[in-house]
Design a protein around this motif. Structure first.
Motif, PDB file in Angstrom:
ATOM      1  N   SER A 153      24.095  17.588  45.948  1.00  0.00           N
ATOM      2  CA  SER A 153      25.238  18.432  46.316  1.00  0.00           C
ATOM      3  C   SER A 153      26.442  18.131  45.436  1.00  0.00           C
ATOM      4  O   SER A 153      27.132  19.046  44.952  1.00  0.00           O
ATOM      5  N   MET A 154      26.693  16.859  45.192  1.00  0.00           N
ATOM      6  CA  MET A 154      27.838  16.459  44.377  1.00  0.00           C
ATOM      7  C   MET A 154      27.674  16.921  42.929  1.00  0.00           C
ATOM      8  O   MET A 154      28.632  17.402  42.306  1.00  0.00           O
ATOM      9  N   THR A 155      26.460  16.793  42.382  1.00  0.00           N
ATOM     10  CA  THR A 155      26.240  17.207  40.991  1.00  0.00           C
ATOM     11  C   THR A 155      26.311  18.721  40.838  1.00  0.00           C
ATOM     12  O   THR A 155      26.777  19.222  39.812  1.00  0.00           O
ATOM     13  N   LEU A 156      25.875  19.451  41.849  1.00  0.00           N
ATOM     14  CA  LEU A 156      25.971  20.908  41.789  1.00  0.00           C
ATOM     15  C   LEU A 156      27.422  21.367  41.809  1.00  0.00           C
ATOM     16  O   LEU A 156      27.808  22.289  41.074  1.00  0.00           O
ATOM     17  N   VAL A 157      28.244  20.718  42.635  1.00  0.00           N
ATOM     18  CA  VAL A 157      29.672  21.039  42.668  1.00  0.00           C
ATOM     19  C   VAL A 157      30.316  20.692  41.329  1.00  0.00           C
ATOM     20  O   VAL A 157      31.105  21.472  40.775  1.00  0.00           O
ATOM     21  N   PHE A 158      29.964  19.525  40.786  1.00  0.00           N
ATOM     22  CA  PHE A 158      30.516  19.108  39.489  1.00  0.00           C
ATOM     23  C   PHE A 158      30.096  20.075  38.386  1.00  0.00           C
ATOM     24  O   PHE A 158      30.909  20.435  37.514  1.00  0.00           O
ATOM     25  N   SER A 159      28.848  20.525  38.430  1.00  0.00           N
ATOM     26  CA  SER A 159      28.362  21.492  37.442  1.00  0.00           C
ATOM     27  C   SER A 159      29.112  22.811  37.546  1.00  0.00           C
ATOM     28  O   SER A 159      29.411  23.448  36.523  1.00  0.00           O
ATOM     29  N   VAL A 212      17.689  14.389  39.759  1.00  0.00           N
ATOM     30  CA  VAL A 212      17.581  15.050  38.459  1.00  0.00           C
ATOM     31  C   VAL A 212      16.449  16.068  38.463  1.00  0.00           C
ATOM     32  O   VAL A 212      16.591  17.183  37.946  1.00  0.00           O
ATOM     33  N   GLY A 213      15.310  15.704  39.069  1.00  0.00           N
ATOM     34  CA  GLY A 213      14.198  16.632  39.144  1.00  0.00           C
ATOM     35  C   GLY A 213      14.543  17.895  39.904  1.00  0.00           C
ATOM     36  O   GLY A 213      14.270  19.014  39.441  1.00  0.00           O
ATOM     37  N   LEU A 214      15.183  17.744  41.055  1.00  0.00           N
ATOM     38  CA  LEU A 214      15.557  18.910  41.861  1.00  0.00           C
ATOM     39  C   LEU A 214      16.679  19.707  41.190  1.00  0.00           C
ATOM     40  O   LEU A 214      16.701  20.942  41.257  1.00  0.00           O
ATOM     41  N   TYR A 215      17.598  19.007  40.526  1.00  0.00           N
ATOM     42  CA  TYR A 215      18.685  19.701  39.833  1.00  0.00           C
ATOM     43  C   TYR A 215      18.134  20.604  38.734  1.00  0.00           C
ATOM     44  O   TYR A 215      18.534  21.765  38.610  1.00  0.00           O
ATOM     45  N   LEU A 216      17.220  20.084  37.934  1.00  0.00           N
ATOM     46  CA  LEU A 216      16.627  20.880  36.864  1.00  0.00           C
ATOM     47  C   LEU A 216      15.871  22.083  37.417  1.00  0.00           C
ATOM     48  O   LEU A 216      15.892  23.169  36.829  1.00  0.00           O
ATOM     49  N   THR A 217      15.217  21.878  38.550  1.00  0.00           N
ATOM     50  CA  THR A 217      14.506  22.986  39.194  1.00  0.00           C
ATOM     51  C   THR A 217      15.478  24.079  39.615  1.00  0.00           C
ATOM     52  O   THR A 217      15.239  25.270  39.363  1.00  0.00           O
TER      53      THR A 217
END
Length: 226
Positions: free
Chosen positions: A29-35, A204-209
């Protein structure tokens, strides 16, 4: 094995699995917001396609060569945010392209909504049923290789020989949507069933997906709306 010892071991394993799952979703969730923030900054700066490509290649270099070496250390988290920030920023030119279309805002929102619906529904199914989808690994890897080869072939045909590959490109995007849906089941299943114990690598795996699912849906929806 003593039934009591076995029960205690199973309970401890369940607690560890739940911790990995919780940490993965929190970091995701945090990386998606940052992205989203870096993508917004990239759009505001009107980042060029060449700069976006450099950022994408840099992010892939990080995830392939740097992250595996630091995933179990304190450097893991900063590297994850660097990776996702670069990949998010690389979306800027693509988002600006679609938002410039007459129905651009609707296209982007539909892609976002579709990505969220697919991810949440499939993840919820796995976490609820705890079904093991590890058997899909070989099929997914083979499918991914076919898609990569097809995409490279399409790029060569388009850039090198001027061949119109728009229909083939849409077929690849549709295949990627199916593949990423499979990877959501596979990756979430590995976390739930103890196959993945490092929440940074799981994130990282789920983020790339999610990233690939979103860009493919954006391509498909944008093509249908033209």
């Amino acid at each position: 094995m003593d039934p009591q010892v076995y029960t205690q071991h199973a309970s401890a394993q369940s607690v560890d699995t739940n911790k990995v799952l919780r940490n993965t979703y929190l970091l995701l969730s945090m990386t998606l917001v940052f992205s989203a923030l870096t993508a917004g900054a990239s759009m505001a700066m009107n980042l060029s396609h060449s700069a976006a490509l450099i950022m994408m290649l840099a992010s892939l270099a990080i995830v392939w060569f740097v992250l595996p070496r630091v995933a179990n250390s304190a450097m893991g988290l900063p590297v994850v945010f660097l990776f996702t920030g670069l990949l998010g920023a690389s979306l800027g030119p693509m988002l600006n392209h679609y938002l410039a279309l007459p129905n651009g805002s609707s296209i982007v929102m539909q892609a976002l909504g579709g990505t969220a619906a697919i991810f949440l529904s499939l993840s919820a199914y796995v976490t609820t049923t705890k079904k093991d989808f590890s058997f899909m690994g070989g099929f997914l890897f083979a499918g991914l290789m076919v898609v990569i080869v097809g995409a490279i072939g399409a790029m060569i045909a388009s850039w090198g020989f001027g061949v119109d590959v728009s229909a083939f490109s849409l077929a690849i995007s549709a295949a990627v949507v199916l593949l990423m849906s499979g990877f959501i089941l596979f990756d979430t299943s590995r976390i739930v069933n103890g196959g993945e114990t490092n929440y940074i690598m799981a994130t990282v795996g789920l983020y790339l997906t999610i990233y690939n699912l979103f860009t493919s849906l954006l391509h498909l929806i944008g093509a249908m709306d033209e």
